[in-house]
Scaffold this active site. Structure first.
Site, mmCIF file in Angstrom:
data_model
loop_
_atom_site.group_PDB
_atom_site.id
_atom_site.type_symbol
_atom_site.label_atom_id
_atom_site.label_comp_id
_atom_site.label_asym_id
_atom_site.label_seq_id
_atom_site.Cartn_x
_atom_site.Cartn_y
_atom_site.Cartn_z
ATOM 1 C CD GLU A 73 19.688 42.609 30.035
ATOM 2 O OE1 GLU A 73 18.863 41.912 30.672
ATOM 3 O OE2 GLU A 73 20.869 42.293 29.879
ATOM 4 C CG LEU A 74 16.871 45.275 35.423
ATOM 5 C CD1 LEU A 74 15.704 45.758 36.275
ATOM 6 C CD2 LEU A 74 18.179 45.901 35.874
ATOM 7 N N GLY A 75 17.570 41.024 35.534
ATOM 8 C CA GLY A 75 17.642 39.578 35.644
ATOM 9 C C GLY A 75 16.580 38.859 34.835
ATOM 10 C CD GLU A 95 18.853 36.479 37.367
ATOM 11 O OE1 GLU A 95 19.253 36.622 36.198
ATOM 12 O OE2 GLU A 95 18.808 37.403 38.193
ATOM 13 C CB CYS A 145 20.405 38.200 32.238
ATOM 14 S SG CYS A 145 20.775 38.794 30.558
ATOM 15 N N GLY A 147 33.366 50.373 43.413
ATOM 16 C CA GLY A 147 32.250 49.714 44.053
ATOM 17 C C GLY A 147 30.940 50.444 43.865
#
Length: 487
Positions: A253-255, A381, A287, A211
């Protein structure tokens, strides 16, 4: 030979071999059916400490080996992805809900191709000669960072994990990988099996499902100087803050909330097909998904009607059925978030042209028209199979709408006038641009990344980006004899 025989990995993590983790064993669940696929071992921060200790020791010898040795391991890994493609893609289908074509793409492009490219990277030029005002040889060279921490998501776990794991290993680093616990087998334990069979020396790759506590331990460990994270903007922002406290380099590297701009000169039937793929492939859980359809007002109604027809015609269901085009949302929490965005947007004044309903985790492809710019389906998003359609009057308004987003990952522009498309693209901050294509595109050989809330630039793919991501630049000078100093 069966690569992913459960007797090897069930209830275990991979860290210097297959061992019991310190965390609780949990069920790997198939989202399409709710069935248990196996029991996955999990790690704790204590396992991270042990893994890094082994990785630091193993990395030194690995970096000292000839580049050809590292390349050979990566080539064997590529062949293993190819030889076991059906087995691995079947796990992807069952664990992530991907339909078979998307699963196959991940194994070939994200698995085999990434390893092939990484094998070539191992022997690529890694420095340059520098001029010096003194009588000496001066040059810069790239050296491994040491241990790379990789945290990967559930939606395309092979592509989004291997694009960091493979080049990091090829350049002489060790890797500690924390896959999303929902896709720990296809997005992590499969990597361990591939590299184990490929002959990667022990201690160089550690796969630690777990987690947020495990991810935090990876980010904060003092012997992991570089973090490669793919996931939500919220989580990426927190990782960036934590890494900054430890003076670490992070590749985020995101939304995304990517715009697909449809001009008035296109073939609308083809454009609607392109737009449907961009929004509905993998149930929109990508994404780069085409999240905002900006359509010239003279064709907006016709385009929306065609897009709705495509949405209603797409078969939704268990990816094990070969006739399915759209599989399940990954879990109930994500499904409920998607549905809340849709219902809140309708309440804000949008019209539901298709979809907007679900059965279990199967959410129907959805088209929304007349979407207010402040509504959540336009401003946020979505990460679900939802296509909001908004009209624009002219190119200036299209550029303004496309650019008015905190995100900047991908942009698609559909037009017969490609030069007009390129000119429009120059006005929109984005990491990726596709003229006459939708927004979901990736290849192992290209630099990939977004700007703004979508990340901190191109951090994966291509020799230059990978060298920058997973090595440090070192200045070296060499003299023929000792210099004379006035001390």
């Amino acid at each position: 030979m069966t690569l992913l025989d459960s007797s090897t990995w069930e209830g275990r993590i991979f860290s210097g071999g297959w061992i019991s983790g310190s965390g609780e064993v949990y069920d790997a669940v198939e989202p399409a059916t709710g069935r248990t696929l196996g029991r996955v071992g999990s790690a704790t921060s204590a396992d991270v400490d042990k893994a890094v200790e082994q990785a630091v020791q193993a990395q030194r010898e690995w970096a000292a080996r000839p580049y050809s040795d590292r390349a050979a391991v990566l080539r064997r890994a590529a062949r293993l992805f190819e030889d076991h493609q059906v087995e691995i893609e079947t796990w992807l289908m069952r664990e992530s809900g991907a339909i078979r074509p998307f699963a196959a793409l991940q194994v070939t492009s994200g698995g085999a191709d990434e390893c092939h490219e990484a094998a070539a990277l191992a022997g690529a030029p890694y420095g340059e000669l520098l001029r010096s005002g003194q009588e000496r040889l001066s040059f810069a060279r790239r050296v491994p960072v040491g241990v790379v921490g990789v945290i990967s998501p559930f939606n395309a776990p092979i592509i989004l994990g291997m694009r960091a794991v493979a080049p990091a290993l090829a350049l002489g680093n060790a890797v500690v990988l924390k896959p999303d616990p929902r896709t720990a087998v296809s997005g992590g334990l499969a990597f361990a099996r591939v590299f184990e069979e490929a002959g990667l020396p022990p201690g160089l790759l550690h796969v630690l499902p777990g987690g947020a506590d495990v991810g935090a331990a990876v980010v904060e460990h003092p012997r992991i100087p570089v973090i490669a994270f793919t996931g939500s903007t919220r989580a990426g922002r927190a990782i960036g803050v934590a890494a900054a406290r430890h003076l670490k380099r992070v590749h985020l590297e995101l939304g995304g909330n990517s715009a697909l701009v449809v001009m008035d000169d296109v073939d609308l039937e083809k454009a609607a097909s392109v737009g449907a793929w961009g929004s509905f492939v993998h149930a929109g859980q990508i994404c780069m998904a085409s999240s905002r359809h900006l359509v010239h007002r003279s064709v907006a109604d016709d385009y929306a009607a065609l897009l709705a027809q495509h949405a209603e015609a797409l078969p939704v269901g268990d990816p094990a059925d070969e006739n399915v085009a759209v599989g399940p949302i990954i879990d109930e929490g994500q499904r409920d978030r998607v549905h809340s965005i849709v219902t809140d947007t309708v309440a804000a004044g949008a019209t539901l042209a298709a979809g907007g309903r679900y059965e279990g985790l199967f959410y129907r492809p959805t088209v929304l028209t007349g979407v207010p710019l402040t509504a959540p389906a336009y401003a946020e998003e979505i990460f679900g199979p939802v296509a909001p359609v908004v009209s624009f009057r002219d190119v200036d308004e299209a550029a303004r709408l496309a650019a008015e987003s905190d995100y900047g990952l991908s942009l698609g522009i559909l037009t017969r006038d490609v030069m007009k498309g390129l000119a429009l693209a120059e006005r929109v901050p984005t990491g990726l641009v596709h003229i006459n294509d939708q927004t979901v595109n990736d290849e192992a050989i290209i630099p990939f990344g977004g700007v703004g809330d979508s990340g901190n630039g191109s951090r994966h793919g291509g020799s230059a980006a990978n060298l920058e991501a997973f090595t440090e630049q070192q200045w070296v000078t060499v003299r023929g004899e000792l210099p004379h100093y006035p001390f």
